[in-house]
Design an enzyme around this catalytic site. Structure first.
Site, PDB file in Angstrom:
ATOM      1  N   ARG A  93       0.800  -1.220   0.000  1.00 31.38           N
ATOM      2  CA  ARG A  93       0.000   0.000   0.000  1.00 31.38           C
ATOM      3  C   ARG A  93       0.837   1.276   0.000  1.00 31.38           C
ATOM      4  O   ARG A  93       1.909   1.332   0.610  1.00 31.38           O
ATOM      5  CB  ARG A  93      -0.938   0.010   1.222  1.00 31.38           C
ATOM      6  CG  ARG A  93      -1.987  -1.083   1.155  1.00 31.38           C
ATOM      7  CD  ARG A  93      -2.701  -1.284   2.480  1.00 31.38           C
ATOM      8  NE  ARG A  93      -3.759  -2.287   2.342  1.00 31.38           N
ATOM      9  CZ  ARG A  93      -3.565  -3.596   2.450  1.00 31.38           C
ATOM     10  NH1 ARG A  93      -2.353  -4.058   2.724  1.00 31.38           N
ATOM     11  NH2 ARG A  93      -4.571  -4.424   2.295  1.00 31.38           N
ATOM     12  N   HIS A 118      -0.859  -2.562  -4.620  1.00 30.90           N
ATOM     13  CA  HIS A 118      -0.309  -3.519  -5.597  1.00 30.90           C
ATOM     14  C   HIS A 118      -0.280  -2.989  -7.030  1.00 30.90           C
ATOM     15  O   HIS A 118      -0.549  -3.725  -7.987  1.00 30.90           O
ATOM     16  CB  HIS A 118      -1.094  -4.829  -5.549  1.00 30.90           C
ATOM     17  CG  HIS A 118      -0.926  -5.607  -4.286  1.00 30.90           C
ATOM     18  ND1 HIS A 118       0.247  -5.604  -3.547  1.00 30.90           N
ATOM     19  CD2 HIS A 118      -1.789  -6.432  -3.619  1.00 30.90           C
ATOM     20  CE1 HIS A 118       0.090  -6.398  -2.496  1.00 30.90           C
ATOM     21  NE2 HIS A 118      -1.120  -6.900  -2.508  1.00 30.90           N
ATOM     22  N   HIS A 191       3.084 -12.865  -5.007  1.00 32.31           N
ATOM     23  CA  HIS A 191       1.944 -12.897  -4.089  1.00 32.31           C
ATOM     24  C   HIS A 191       1.317 -14.297  -3.997  1.00 32.31           C
ATOM     25  O   HIS A 191       0.090 -14.426  -3.966  1.00 32.31           O
ATOM     26  CB  HIS A 191       0.900 -11.877  -4.544  1.00 32.31           C
ATOM     27  CG  HIS A 191       0.018 -11.357  -3.443  1.00 32.31           C
ATOM     28  ND1 HIS A 191      -0.827 -12.172  -2.724  1.00 32.31           N
ATOM     29  CD2 HIS A 191      -0.155 -10.111  -2.957  1.00 32.31           C
ATOM     30  CE1 HIS A 191      -1.494 -11.439  -1.849  1.00 32.31           C
ATOM     31  NE2 HIS A 191      -1.101 -10.184  -1.960  1.00 32.31           N
ATOM     32  N   SER A 192       2.155 -15.318  -3.933  1.00 32.02           N
ATOM     33  CA  SER A 192       1.617 -16.673  -3.795  1.00 32.02           C
ATOM     34  C   SER A 192       0.974 -16.881  -2.429  1.00 32.02           C
ATOM     35  O   SER A 192       1.484 -16.419  -1.408  1.00 32.02           O
ATOM     36  CB  SER A 192       2.719 -17.711  -3.989  1.00 32.02           C
ATOM     37  OG  SER A 192       3.075 -17.818  -5.352  1.00 32.02           O
ATOM     38  N   ASP A 260      -1.758  -9.306   8.603  1.00 32.59           N
ATOM     39  CA  ASP A 260      -1.557  -8.618   7.325  1.00 32.59           C
ATOM     40  C   ASP A 260      -0.555  -7.510   7.610  1.00 32.59           C
ATOM     41  O   ASP A 260      -0.850  -6.322   7.450  1.00 32.59           O
ATOM     42  CB  ASP A 260      -2.876  -8.063   6.784  1.00 32.59           C
ATOM     43  CG  ASP A 260      -2.788  -7.670   5.311  1.00 32.59           C
ATOM     44  OD1 ASP A 260      -1.703  -7.835   4.719  1.00 32.59           O
ATOM     45  OD2 ASP A 260      -3.800  -7.202   4.755  1.00 32.59           O
ATOM     46  N   GLN A 297       5.707  -9.283   4.147  1.00 34.66           N
ATOM     47  CA  GLN A 297       4.318  -9.143   4.553  1.00 34.66           C
ATOM     48  C   GLN A 297       3.769 -10.538   4.822  1.00 34.66           C
ATOM     49  O   GLN A 297       3.651 -11.366   3.914  1.00 34.66           O
ATOM     50  CB  GLN A 297       3.494  -8.451   3.462  1.00 34.66           C
ATOM     51  CG  GLN A 297       2.065  -8.100   3.890  1.00 34.66           C
ATOM     52  CD  GLN A 297       1.988  -6.788   4.653  1.00 34.66           C
ATOM     53  OE1 GLN A 297       2.999  -6.105   4.833  1.00 34.66           O
ATOM     54  NE2 GLN A 297       0.799  -6.398   5.081  1.00 34.66           N
ATOM     55  N   GLU A 325       5.120 -12.310   1.466  1.00 35.60           N
ATOM     56  CA  GLU A 325       5.419 -11.376   0.389  1.00 35.60           C
ATOM     57  C   GLU A 325       6.672 -10.564   0.764  1.00 35.60           C
ATOM     58  O   GLU A 325       6.584  -9.587   1.511  1.00 35.60           O
ATOM     59  CB  GLU A 325       4.238 -10.435   0.160  1.00 35.60           C
ATOM     60  CG  GLU A 325       2.918 -11.135  -0.103  1.00 35.60           C
ATOM     61  CD  GLU A 325       1.742 -10.210   0.154  1.00 35.60           C
ATOM     62  OE1 GLU A 325       1.671  -9.137  -0.491  1.00 35.60           O
ATOM     63  OE2 GLU A 325       0.906 -10.539   1.027  1.00 35.60           O
TER      64      GLU A 325
END
Length: 361
Positions: A93, A118, A191-192, A260, A297, A325
């Protein structure tokens, strides 16, 4: 979005096969399969650089995918929560969709409440990348993309290259490089969503996770860091000793609650170093992550709501996947005390992340 879908085998090189997977706006989409002799099979498409499958046997020899994804391009085009994709130009973000470079303010789309997420409405996850196999001892796939000046509001013509390599040790190595002709901000990640049980019928709440981070970045209600680097000790964010994801998840706050958050990885940024370990007792699988990035992340699929389903019809519900991430910190362009995400002409952005799958000892 005009699409055409057709799958047929087209080419095969050592360790890599390529199949036509359809078209997006007249651009050819392919699905590449990377294999090694140690039991791994990874499927990657040049649409969004998405890792669609990572097949690996569990402790009983049953092969299944440890990442959430789909078999069809059409399903990805229908919309998904960044499953397996390359996120950019700026992963995570940016507050209020704005940042300033050399006194000039750039305005981005606000696609996550009042913030930018993103890369915007058509970030790198929705682009068709140019793909080619890389000669070498191990199967490698190179994806390249030119992000033009002004795309999604970002300055500079940015040349990006991402190389996926499947090693003989069941590592998926991801190398990111980029150059620009104008000062810009850049933050790339994969971003898996992982589920080591091999099926979204199970949540990831019983996975044990260790994150090698003494500090994390607390966030406000919009998940924007406050700017503080806070110690994890004595908080639900302390994964120094391995902890089950679900053991303290209700104590994280937020709506919906869950992880998160950005963790400040121990050690020197720029050097490849261990970042996290996840294990699952059901499958006996273990995932190790190492990276050159300053942060990671840790996301526990808090916003998955079951609207999107697997190819087997199983809902991707809350906590059916987790993400590691690797990244620069969220909102770094507006936080001068965070590691800089600025890329200038003449400089080369280069980061590496390695995910390794194995069986627990």
């Amino acid at each position: 979005m005009p699409t055409k879908e057709k799958t047929e085998e087209t080419t095969t090189t050592a360790g890599i096969s390529a199949a036509n997977w359809g078209e997006v706006n007249g651009k050819k989409v392919q699905l590449f399969t990377l294999t090694n002799d140690a039991g791994s099979e990874v499927k990657i498409t040049n649409y969004g650089g998405i890792v669609t499958k990572w097949n690996f046997p569990d402790k009983n020899g049953k092969v299944s995918s440890i990442v959430l994804g789909f078999d069809s391009l059409k399903t990805y085009l229908a919309g998904h929560p960044f499953f397996g994709a390359i996120a950019g130009r700026y992963a995570n973000r940016i507050a209020k969709g704005q940042f300033t470079i050399d006194g000039e303010t750039y305005t981005l789309v606000k696609n996550n409440g009042e913030n930018h997420l993103h890369g915007g409405t058509k970030g790198f996850d929705k682009q068709v990348w140019t793909a080619k196999a890389v000669d070498g001892d191990e199967p490698s796939l190179e994806l390249s993309y030119l992000s033009v000046d002004g795309e999604e509001g970002y300055p500079g013509n940015l040349n990006v290259k991402v190389v996926y390599t499947l090693t003989a040790d069941n590592e998926l190595k991801i190398d990111y490089t980029a150059t620009t002709d104008k000062a810009t901000v850049l933050n790339l990640t994969n971003h898996s969503y992982f589920n080591l049980t091999g099926t979204p019928a199970n949540t990831i709440l019983d996975h044990a996770v260790r994150i090698k981070a003494e500090k994390y970045t607390p966030v406000d209600a919009g998940l924007i860091p406050t700017g503080e680097l806070a110690p994890v000790a004595g908080t639900p964010f302390d994964f120094g000793p391995p902890m089950k994801i679900g053991s303290r998840i209700a104590d994280t706050g937020g709506d919906p609650y869950g992880y998160d958050h950005n963790f400040v990885i121990d050690g020197e940024p720029g050097k490849l170093r261990p970042g996290a370990i996840a294990t699952d007792s059901i499958s006996g699988r273990r995932l190790d992550m190492a990276t050159t990035q300053p942060g990671v992340q840790f996301y526990t699929g808090n916003f998955l709501n079951g609207n999107v389903k697997s190819d087997d019809g199983i809902p991707y519900s809350r906590n059916t996947g987790f993400c590691l991430e690797t990244q620069h910190f969220p909102d770094s362009p507006n936080k001068p005390d965070f590691p800089s995400a600025l890329l200038k002409p003449g400089e080369t952005y280069h980061e590496t992340t390695v995910y390794k799958i194995s069986l627990m000892e």
